[in-house]
Design an enzyme around this catalytic site. Structure first.
Site, PDB file in Angstrom:
ATOM      1  N   GLN A 264      46.323  52.672  30.305  1.00 35.42           N
ATOM      2  CA  GLN A 264      45.027  51.959  30.712  1.00 35.42           C
ATOM      3  C   GLN A 264      43.628  52.928  30.729  1.00 35.42           C
ATOM      4  OE1 GLN A 264      44.457  49.171  32.338  1.00 35.42           O
ATOM      5  NE2 GLN A 264      46.437  48.783  31.457  1.00 35.42           N
ATOM      6  N   HIS A 267      41.253  52.968  27.327  1.00 37.36           N
ATOM      7  CA  HIS A 267      40.029  52.132  27.329  1.00 37.36           C
ATOM      8  C   HIS A 267      38.879  52.635  27.236  1.00 37.36           C
ATOM      9  CE1 HIS A 267      42.351  47.960  27.413  1.00 37.36           C
ATOM     10  NE2 HIS A 267      42.981  48.581  28.405  1.00 37.36           N
ATOM     11  N   GLU A 332      44.034  45.654  39.461  1.00 28.44           N
ATOM     12  CA  GLU A 332      44.066  44.761  38.349  1.00 28.44           C
ATOM     13  C   GLU A 332      45.684  44.608  37.735  1.00 28.44           C
ATOM     14  OE1 GLU A 332      42.216  44.028  33.908  1.00 28.44           O
ATOM     15  OE2 GLU A 332      42.292  45.939  34.907  1.00 28.44           O
ATOM     16  N   HIS A 333      46.291  45.798  37.810  1.00 30.95           N
ATOM     17  CA  HIS A 333      47.569  45.708  37.213  1.00 30.95           C
ATOM     18  C   HIS A 333      48.388  46.434  38.206  1.00 30.95           C
ATOM     19  CE1 HIS A 333      45.133  45.715  33.163  1.00 30.95           C
ATOM     20  NE2 HIS A 333      45.971  44.560  33.064  1.00 30.95           N
ATOM     21  N   ASP A 366      49.355  42.594  28.393  1.00 29.03           N
ATOM     22  CA  ASP A 366      48.180  42.359  27.580  1.00 29.03           C
ATOM     23  C   ASP A 366      48.152  41.511  26.401  1.00 29.03           C
ATOM     24  OD1 ASP A 366      46.462  43.956  29.182  1.00 29.03           O
ATOM     25  OD2 ASP A 366      47.027  46.047  28.001  1.00 29.03           O
ATOM     26  N   HIS A 425      21.714  10.121  59.540  1.00 26.34           N
ATOM     27  CA  HIS A 425      23.225  10.299  59.147  1.00 26.34           C
ATOM     28  C   HIS A 425      24.130   9.270  60.243  1.00 26.34           C
ATOM     29  CE1 HIS A 425      22.314  13.796  56.616  1.00 26.34           C
ATOM     30  NE2 HIS A 425      23.715  13.959  56.182  1.00 26.34           N
TER      31      HIS A 425
END
Length: 435
Positions: A264, A267, A332-333, A366, A425
């Site tokens: 990770q 990135h 996220e993970h 991934d 209405h």
């Protein structure tokens, strides 16, 4: 003694939660230059269409083109890229695509209807989007996996037309990206990128038709452009930096955990890699592995900055505490690197994806496990989900009211409408009574 700068924290420390919240906090800094540039680009493309897209492509990507005709790739070029791959590349791409397709076919929603005793019929009609735009990064940051993860669920959902945009700075075309477009059945491909590509998809030009939704990752200009055009078209999300949280009981391999944190961190320097572990000795072993393995990594400088900026090795008192913290972090993970990992899935409420056991490395997710790798970041897993087939379908309510049903429901609606002060209405419902 370990030399790599990464926080060492203990959950029992008095100020731990405030320290953790500060570590998790991420606010994309407002950049006036990006804001001004995106404003100019969106307005120019909206006003002059193809001419603006061509001009910005010439300026930013260094392409000597005169018209949009030169910026659209024929399907024959996509197929040629596919044919040019080494056999092992083509096989890997095909296997990954097949696995992603099988998984997403299970997500496809179906229309349904039921009938009440008085003949009233209620239901839901599920319809695919007509046209979707897929943004794929180009140049050095080329990701064929992004094509698979975005295009396949769109096609499974039944999207009528899928238009892909991918910048090719200085004419650099990534054959894996083009091959992925061929395998997934992308309908049209344009070699444009940046905010101008987002604008072209959102507003339409003389050559590029307006889409209904834009998906796919991009740089800060692309993210800001997607944010701006939301409402004119749909978007998948404005994603933050990549994140991984690993929960360990010390039963795994320290080198594996260190490399999963690296995966990770490589990135970018804002990516977040955190370990929660009940075994202080194993945390020491992971830290030692980080020191030993980091010099072998081609992207070691990025990894080191990421770990120093937003990484942490955290000693927790129990797996129950680790799971409670995981739900607070909403990563996220999430890797459950545990001896009895299955037993702890039920304790997790908030995560984009859960990887269960020592063999379920996040990197497989991934590329080829099957579930989508487009996941909620920045704690948004508390309220949002991975990209899926359902994101390319919309649901329409179907209402058939029988005459008998109108007698009962009309009275209910009349009472509620009068209570809200909406007399028209109420009258509209009352006119169907005793007809």
């Amino acid at each position: 003694m370990s030399q790599t700068p990464i926080r060492r924290l203990a959950a029992r420390e008095p100020e731990f939660l405030s320290t953790l919240d500060a570590l998790l906090a991420f606010e994309a800094e407002a950049d006036g230059r990006i804001d001004a540039a995106v404003t100019e680009i969106l307005q120019a493309v909206r006003t002059t269409g193809d001419a603006a897209v061509v001009e910005y492509t010439r300026r930013f990507d260094g392409l000597d083109v005169q018209s949009m005709v030169a910026l659209e790739l024929p399907r024959s070029e996509l197929l040629l890229a596919l044919d040019s791959l080494r056999p092992e590349q083509r096989e890997a791409l095909t296997i990954a695509a097949d696995r992603v397709r099988v998984y997403h076919e299970r997500q496809k929603g179906e229309s349904w209807e039921f009938t009440e005793a008085d003949g009233t019929r209620l239901g839901q009609k599920v319809t695919p989007l007509d046209r979707v735009g897929l943004y794929v990064p180009g140049g050095r940051a080329s990701y064929p996996s992004s094509v698979l993860m975005n295009a396949i669920p769109a096609k499974v959902a039944g999207v009528g037309e899928l238009i892909m945009v991918v910048p090719t700075p200085r004419g650099e075309k990534n054959p894996l990206v083009l091959a992925a477009a061929a395998i997934t059945g992308v309908d049209r491909v344009f070699t444009i990128g940046g905010a101008q590509a987002v604008a072209a998809l959102a507003y339409g030009t003389q050559t590029i038709p307006q889409v209904d939704k834009i998906v796919g990752p991009g740089n800060a200009y692309v993210a800001e452009a997607k944010r701006r055009v939301f409402g004119t078209v749909g978007i998948d999300m404005v994603a933050g930096p990549s994140e991984v949280l690993i929960i360990s009981d010390g039963s795994g391999h320290a080198d594996w955990v260190a490399m999963d944190l690296f995966a990770q961190a490589e990135h970018d320097e804002l990516a977040q890699s955190i370990l929660l572990c009940t075994d202080a000795g194993f945390i020491d072993a992971v830290h030692d592995a980080i020191d030993r393995l980091l010099p072998t990594m081609p992207r070691r400088d990025t990894i080191a900055r990421s770990l120093a900026n937003r990484g942490a090795l955290i000693h927790v008192d129990s797996l129950e505490q680790a799971c409670a913290l995981a739900n607070r972090i909403a990563p996220e993970h999430l890797e459950l690197a545990l001896e009895d990992a299955e037993d702890w899935i039920a304790h997790i409420r908030h995560a984009g994806a859960i990887f269960v056991g020592h063999w379920a490395v996040e990197a497989l997710g991934d590329y080829c496990a099957g579930p989508n790798h487009v996941l909620p970041t920045m704690r948004s897993a508390r309220f949002s989900s991975p990209l899926g087939t359902y994101d390319f379908q919309k649901r329409t309510s179907i209402v058939h009211i029988s005459q008998a049903g109108a007698q009962h429901l009309g009275k209910v609606a009349s009472i509620l409408a009068h209570g809200e002060g909406l007399q028209a209405h109420a009258r509209s419902a009352e006119m169907r009574l005793k007809v």
